[in-house]
Design a protein around this motif. Structure first.
Motif, PDB file in Angstrom:
ATOM      1  N   HIS A   1      24.830 111.829 -23.898  1.00  0.00           N
ATOM      2  CA  HIS A   1      23.461 111.822 -24.602  1.00  0.00           C
ATOM      3  C   HIS A   1      23.294 112.647 -25.642  1.00  0.00           C
ATOM      4  O   HIS A   1      23.584 113.823 -25.348  1.00  0.00           O
ATOM      5  CB  HIS A   1      22.340 112.099 -23.387  1.00  0.00           C
ATOM      6  N   ASP A   2      23.209 112.184 -26.839  1.00  0.00           N
ATOM      7  CA  ASP A   2      23.071 112.933 -28.004  1.00  0.00           C
ATOM      8  C   ASP A   2      24.305 113.879 -28.322  1.00  0.00           C
ATOM      9  O   ASP A   2      24.185 114.842 -28.755  1.00  0.00           O
ATOM     10  CB  ASP A   2      21.771 113.820 -27.908  1.00  0.00           C
TER      11      ASP A   2
ATOM     12  N   GLU B   1      28.115 102.849 -37.091  1.00  0.00           N
ATOM     13  CA  GLU B   1      26.794 103.694 -36.544  1.00  0.00           C
ATOM     14  C   GLU B   1      25.841 102.518 -35.779  1.00  0.00           C
ATOM     15  O   GLU B   1      25.346 102.745 -34.924  1.00  0.00           O
ATOM     16  CB  GLU B   1      25.893 104.184 -37.807  1.00  0.00           C
ATOM     17  N   GLN B   2      25.954 101.354 -36.393  1.00  0.00           N
ATOM     18  CA  GLN B   2      25.242 100.200 -35.606  1.00  0.00           C
ATOM     19  C   GLN B   2      25.964  99.839 -34.384  1.00  0.00           C
ATOM     20  O   GLN B   2      25.157  99.771 -33.490  1.00  0.00           O
ATOM     21  CB  GLN B   2      24.951  98.984 -36.736  1.00  0.00           C
TER      22      GLN B   2
ATOM     23  N   SER C   1      24.939 102.421 -31.773  1.00  0.00           N
ATOM     24  CA  SER C   1      23.683 102.415 -31.265  1.00  0.00           C
ATOM     25  C   SER C   1      23.340 101.149 -30.392  1.00  0.00           C
ATOM     26  O   SER C   1      22.751 101.334 -29.297  1.00  0.00           O
ATOM     27  CB  SER C   1      22.542 102.161 -32.664  1.00  0.00           C
ATOM     28  N   ALA C   2      23.970 100.029 -30.680  1.00  0.00           N
ATOM     29  CA  ALA C   2      23.996  98.908 -29.878  1.00  0.00           C
ATOM     30  C   ALA C   2      24.766  99.012 -28.191  1.00  0.00           C
ATOM     31  O   ALA C   2      24.150  98.683 -27.374  1.00  0.00           O
ATOM     32  CB  ALA C   2      24.551  97.560 -30.553  1.00  0.00           C
ATOM     33  N   SER C   3      25.974  99.602 -28.490  1.00  0.00           N
ATOM     34  CA  SER C   3      26.870  99.694 -27.433  1.00  0.00           C
ATOM     35  C   SER C   3      26.439 100.896 -26.430  1.00  0.00           C
ATOM     36  O   SER C   3      26.669 100.996 -25.212  1.00  0.00           O
ATOM     37  CB  SER C   3      28.072  99.671 -27.495  1.00  0.00           C
TER      38      SER C   3
ATOM     39  N   PRO D   1      23.283 103.592 -26.762  1.00  0.00           N
ATOM     40  CA  PRO D   1      22.249 103.858 -27.446  1.00  0.00           C
ATOM     41  C   PRO D   1      21.733 105.253 -27.007  1.00  0.00           C
ATOM     42  O   PRO D   1      22.040 105.753 -25.542  1.00  0.00           O
ATOM     43  CB  PRO D   1      21.026 103.002 -27.106  1.00  0.00           C
ATOM     44  N   GLU D   2      21.497 106.201 -27.838  1.00  0.00           N
ATOM     45  CA  GLU D   2      21.093 107.466 -27.513  1.00  0.00           C
ATOM     46  C   GLU D   2      22.424 108.277 -27.026  1.00  0.00           C
ATOM     47  O   GLU D   2      22.169 109.654 -26.507  1.00  0.00           O
ATOM     48  CB  GLU D   2      20.035 107.769 -26.710  1.00  0.00           C
TER      49      GLU D   2
END
Length: 330
Positions: free
Chosen positions: A46-47, A63-64, A67-69, A71-72
């Motif tokens: 996480h982060d 990056e995309q 974010s999809a696979s 997230p956060e």
């Protein structure tokens, strides 16, 4: 004069006592389960700061996909070259990263920083490779020793740290009940010897570290002192209750929230950050930095431990002054 009559205290029925005590103990058991198991159950990526190297268009696609696979899970930072990314990993500025180019996806990890995080970054690289239809490779730039490939040696330091902080306070307090100087000298001596013993076992018996014997010994000694001195200070200032509250805090909060095996970054964000404020978590971070990263990333932990030692000494002095007899009036 009439004799005062005292009203006898009413004793609760035995059944009510049994039910009340059972409910209280069940609540404590539930709390202990939450403290010791919930952080691990909710742990994960996480982060986490990771680096990405590649052409601008490719980095944007990575990056995309992240974010999809996941997230956060990650916080992405850009680097100009693979060497710059490797340097950042070794300096503990990022936990790992990805190099994306015409040859595929190359993951850069540091298993010595956290085997769990390294595994997560490697798995994410595999997912990126599938999404980009590219080959995947991995390099471990700060590996764990071959004799301890999973990092169990340093990962198991939480209990020795807490033991090393609590038991000597009791032992030296019993030996020198009226000599604060000898009690503090005993705690300081044990902290140094304890650091040397732990470092020696990790280096020469378990093989968990291959170098950095003295830095690891110093880090461990500071960790033990950061536990022992506040506890003896609480005992001197507030008596047995102060010591008990401090010891229970270190045992039931500092121990499970230390994140020594996986690092605090793997724990839920709030709990991980809180654990790094307490001596066990800070000591684990400092020992890992000293053992594998040449001290990189350990400054905050060292300052935290030093602050706990100073706090303990201040509490001890304050408690001693409180107990000093008032000067006789002329």
């Amino acid at each position: 004069m009439t004799a005062e009559t005292s009203t006898p205290r009413r004793t609760p029925p035995p059944l009510l006592v049994v039910l009340g005590l059972t409910a209280g103990l069940a609540a404590i058991l539930t709390l202990l389960l939450a403290v010791f198991i919930l952080p691990s159950l909710k742990s994960g990526a996480h982060d986490l700061p990771v680096g990405v190297v590649g052409a601008q268009a490719m980095v944007a696609e990575v990056e995309q996909d992240l974010s999809a696979s996941a997230p956060e899970a990650y916080r992405v930072e850009h680097f100009d070259s693979e060497q710059a990314l490797v340097d950042a990993v070794r300096a503990r500025e990022v936990v790992g990263g990805f190099v994306v180019d015409g040859d595929g996806v190359h993951a850069v990890v540091a298993s010595a920083g956290s085997a769990a995080i390294a595994s997560s970054v490697s798995a994410t690289a595999t997912a990126l490779g599938l999404a980009l239809d590219a080959e995947v490779s991995t390099s471990d730039v700060v590996p764990l020793p071959d004799s301890d490939p999973t990092g169990i040696g340093i990962g198991g330091l939480a209990f020795p740290l807490v033991f090393g902080g609590i038991v000597p306070v009791v032992a030296f307090g019993k030996l020198f009940p009226r000599s604060n100087a000898w009690k503090l000298a005993g705690l300081l001596t044990f902290s140094v010897v304890g650091g040397l013993v732990v470092s020696g076992v990790l280096r020469f018996w378990f093989g968990s570290i291959e170098s950095g014997f003295w830095p690891v010994a110093g880090a461990m000694a500071l960790g033990i002192a950061a536990l022992a001195f506040p506890l003896t200070g609480l005992q001197q200032a507030f008596g047995g209750k102060g010591f008990t509250i401090g010891a229970m805090t270190m045992m039931f909060l500092g121990n499970p929230l230390a994140g020594i095996a996986t690092t605090g970054a793997w724990l839920p964000s709030g709990l991980g950050a809180f654990g790094q404020v307490l001596p066990p978590g800070a000591a684990g971070t400092l020992v890992r930095s000293a053992a594998y990263f040449g001290g990189a990333g350990g400054l905050t932990a060292a300052l935290t431990l030093g602050a706990w030692v100073v706090l303990g000494v201040v509490l001890h002095i304050w408690g001693t002054l409180r107990q000093a007899p008032a000067p006789a009036q002329p």
